[in-house]
Design a protein around this motif. Structure first.
Motif, PDB file in Angstrom:
ATOM      1  N   ILE A   1       6.265  34.762 -45.741  1.00 18.23           N
ATOM      2  CA  ILE A   1       7.400  33.867 -45.877  1.00 18.23           C
ATOM      3  C   ILE A   1       7.425  33.200 -47.240  1.00 18.23           C
ATOM      4  N   THR A   2       8.617  32.714 -47.599  1.00 15.51           N
ATOM      5  CA  THR A   2       8.804  31.987 -48.850  1.00 15.51           C
ATOM      6  C   THR A   2       9.497  30.656 -48.545  1.00 15.51           C
ATOM      7  N   GLY A   3       9.585  29.804 -49.563  1.00 18.94           N
ATOM      8  CA  GLY A   3      10.295  28.548 -49.416  1.00 18.94           C
ATOM      9  C   GLY A   3       9.386  27.395 -49.020  1.00 18.94           C
ATOM     10  N   ILE A   4      10.005  26.254 -48.742  1.00 18.97           N
ATOM     11  CA  ILE A   4       9.286  25.034 -48.367  1.00 18.97           C
ATOM     12  C   ILE A   4       9.123  25.018 -46.859  1.00 18.97           C
ATOM     13  N   LYS A   5       7.897  25.276 -46.400  1.00 21.27           N
ATOM     14  CA  LYS A   5       7.656  25.374 -44.970  1.00 21.27           C
ATOM     15  C   LYS A   5       7.208  24.032 -44.397  1.00 21.27           C
TER      16      LYS A   5
ATOM     17  N   TRP B   1      11.990  29.644 -45.676  1.00 21.03           N
ATOM     18  CA  TRP B   1      12.160  28.284 -45.188  1.00 21.03           C
ATOM     19  C   TRP B   1      12.994  27.479 -46.177  1.00 21.03           C
ATOM     20  N   ASP B   2      13.713  26.492 -45.651  1.00 21.65           N
ATOM     21  CA  ASP B   2      14.449  25.551 -46.487  1.00 21.65           C
ATOM     22  C   ASP B   2      14.276  24.156 -45.898  1.00 21.65           C
ATOM     23  N   ALA B   3      14.058  23.162 -46.752  1.00 21.98           N
ATOM     24  CA  ALA B   3      13.944  21.774 -46.331  1.00 21.98           C
ATOM     25  C   ALA B   3      15.170  21.024 -46.844  1.00 21.98           C
ATOM     26  N   PRO B   4      16.252  20.979 -46.062  1.00 23.45           N
ATOM     27  CA  PRO B   4      17.480  20.346 -46.538  1.00 23.45           C
ATOM     28  C   PRO B   4      17.324  18.844 -46.705  1.00 23.45           C
ATOM     29  N   ASN B   5      18.129  18.282 -47.562  1.00 24.13           N
ATOM     30  CA  ASN B   5      18.113  16.840 -47.813  1.00 24.13           C
ATOM     31  C   ASN B   5      18.953  16.160 -46.735  1.00 24.13           C
ATOM     32  N   VAL B   6      18.291  15.673 -45.696  1.00 23.61           N
ATOM     33  CA  VAL B   6      18.973  15.051 -44.564  1.00 23.61           C
ATOM     34  C   VAL B   6      18.789  13.544 -44.633  1.00 23.61           C
ATOM     35  N   SER B   7      19.895  12.813 -44.693  1.00 26.84           N
ATOM     36  CA  SER B   7      19.812  11.358 -44.687  1.00 26.84           C
ATOM     37  C   SER B   7      19.408  10.882 -43.298  1.00 26.84           C
ATOM     38  N   MET B   8      18.433   9.972 -43.226  1.00 27.43           N
ATOM     39  CA  MET B   8      17.970   9.470 -41.942  1.00 27.43           C
ATOM     40  C   MET B   8      18.703   8.192 -41.533  1.00 27.43           C
ATOM     41  N   ILE B   9      19.754   7.829 -42.232  1.00 27.50           N
ATOM     42  CA  ILE B   9      20.562   6.678 -41.835  1.00 27.50           C
ATOM     43  C   ILE B   9      21.219   6.989 -40.491  1.00 27.50           C
ATOM     44  N   GLY B  10      20.950   6.163 -39.499  1.00 27.28           N
ATOM     45  CA  GLY B  10      21.497   6.398 -38.170  1.00 27.28           C
ATOM     46  C   GLY B  10      20.778   7.471 -37.388  1.00 27.28           C
ATOM     47  N   GLY B  11      19.627   7.929 -37.889  1.00 30.50           N
ATOM     48  CA  GLY B  11      18.899   9.003 -37.237  1.00 30.50           C
ATOM     49  C   GLY B  11      17.734   8.515 -36.402  1.00 30.50           C
TER      50      GLY B  11
ATOM     51  N   LEU C   1      24.875  17.661 -42.247  1.00 26.51           N
ATOM     52  CA  LEU C   1      23.512  17.122 -42.292  1.00 26.51           C
ATOM     53  C   LEU C   1      23.504  15.598 -42.174  1.00 26.51           C
ATOM     54  N   GLU C   2      24.341  15.079 -41.268  1.00 31.61           N
ATOM     55  CA  GLU C   2      24.421  13.649 -41.020  1.00 31.61           C
ATOM     56  C   GLU C   2      24.056  13.343 -39.564  1.00 31.61           C
ATOM     57  N   TRP C   3      23.204  12.325 -39.387  1.00 29.72           N
ATOM     58  CA  TRP C   3      22.803  11.886 -38.056  1.00 29.72           C
ATOM     59  C   TRP C   3      23.773  10.835 -37.526  1.00 29.72           C
TER      60      TRP C   3
END
Length: 278
Positions: A16-20, A77-87, A126-128
């Motif tokens: 595999i490749t990417g950010i695991k 793998w991909d590590a998306p930039n997810v805002s944790m506001i409201g998560g 990608l919004e909680w």
């Protein structure tokens, strides 16, 4: 990461490749847009040096609330930039399902206690957000199981804050936000850590699980190898009432105060013979 070929019945370790994700267990995974979405879990804290001291090692474990996407076409793998506001706060042993591009997270255990909260992650933005529901939400549990059937999220079992186990089947209408507890005969015994799967014909299949947690040994003492099935198509004929919000009363967090939501219903629309052992 490993892949199982159902034709050849052979396992293969993937390059595999990417950010695991960091090492963890008790996370959840769902399928969305041909990719695997991983959320949460419990494991070694990242950025902490290894130590031979067992006490130090246990102190270095933590809960997670990060999101990872795995593309099986190119094994990346991909590590998306997810805002944790409201998560949700970091947790493990929760459940996750997919409905209309949204991943719904329910319950689980964080660093303080088990939860009964409900969140949705819009995977297209990608919004909680907190899931807008009301009514007889299930008591706080972890190690419960969930599956999605159309607009209905079904959850079964789980472990309460007092380490006892549930045998309740709970249904959330993801369109109206209303909760429903079907009256079911031949209910399986209380359990956690079972698996739920919806087949193409609308049959819910449950396998296994464990019960009777021992505080001294820190593990369950009973394990089940039974397979059970539920005709979820009967849910389509059940009119789930919309949620009624009571402004002066919050959702309780004490499982002993929740009561039994499997209340009898005399209407012909209530599925009473849906569950049977296979």
């Amino acid at each position: 990461m490993w892949s199982f070929d159902t034709v050849t019945e052979k396992w293969e370790k993937l390059a595999i490749t990417g950010i695991k994700p960091s090492p963890r267990d008790k996370h959840t995974s769902v399928i969305w847009g041909g990719r695997i979405v991983i959320f949460g879990g419990f494991g070694p804290a990242t950025g902490v040096e290894d130590t031979e001291d067992e006490d130090d090692q246990s102190a270095n474990f933590t809960w997670y609330n990060d999101v990872f996407l795995f593309d099986p076409k190119n094994n990346s793998w991909d590590a998306p930039n997810v805002s944790m506001i409201g998560g949700p706060v970091p947790r493990a042993a929760h459940s996750a399902t997919i409905y209309k591009n949204k991943m719904t997270i329910f319950g689980g255990k964080d660093s303080k206690a088990r939860n009964q909260d409900l969140f949705s992650l819009d995977l297209s933005t990608l919004e909680w957000s907190s899931f807008e529901d009301a009514g007889a939400r299930p008591a706080p549990t972890s190690f419960h199981s969930s599956a999605q059937f159309g607009q209905f999220m079904l959850t079964y079992g789980g472990r309460f804050n007092d380490n006892s186990h549930s045998d309740q089947l709970n249904v959330l209408d993801c369109e109206t936000g209303g909760w429903y507890c079907p009256v079911v005969e031949a209910m399986p015994s209380p359990r956690g850590q079972s698996t739920l799967l919806i087949l193409g014909d609308g049959t819910l299949v449950m396998f296994g699980g464990s019960n009777k947690f021992d505080m001294i040994q820190q593990c369950c003492q009973e394990f089940d190898t039974g397979v059970y099935r539920l005709d979820c198509n009967l849910l389509k004929s059940v009119e789930i009432p919309p949620p009624v919000v009571e402004e002066t009363e919050d959702i309780v967090s004490d499982p002993s105060a929740v009561g039994d939501c499997n209340m009898a219903d005399d209407s012909n629309e209530t599925p009473s013979d849906m569950l049977a052992g296979v």
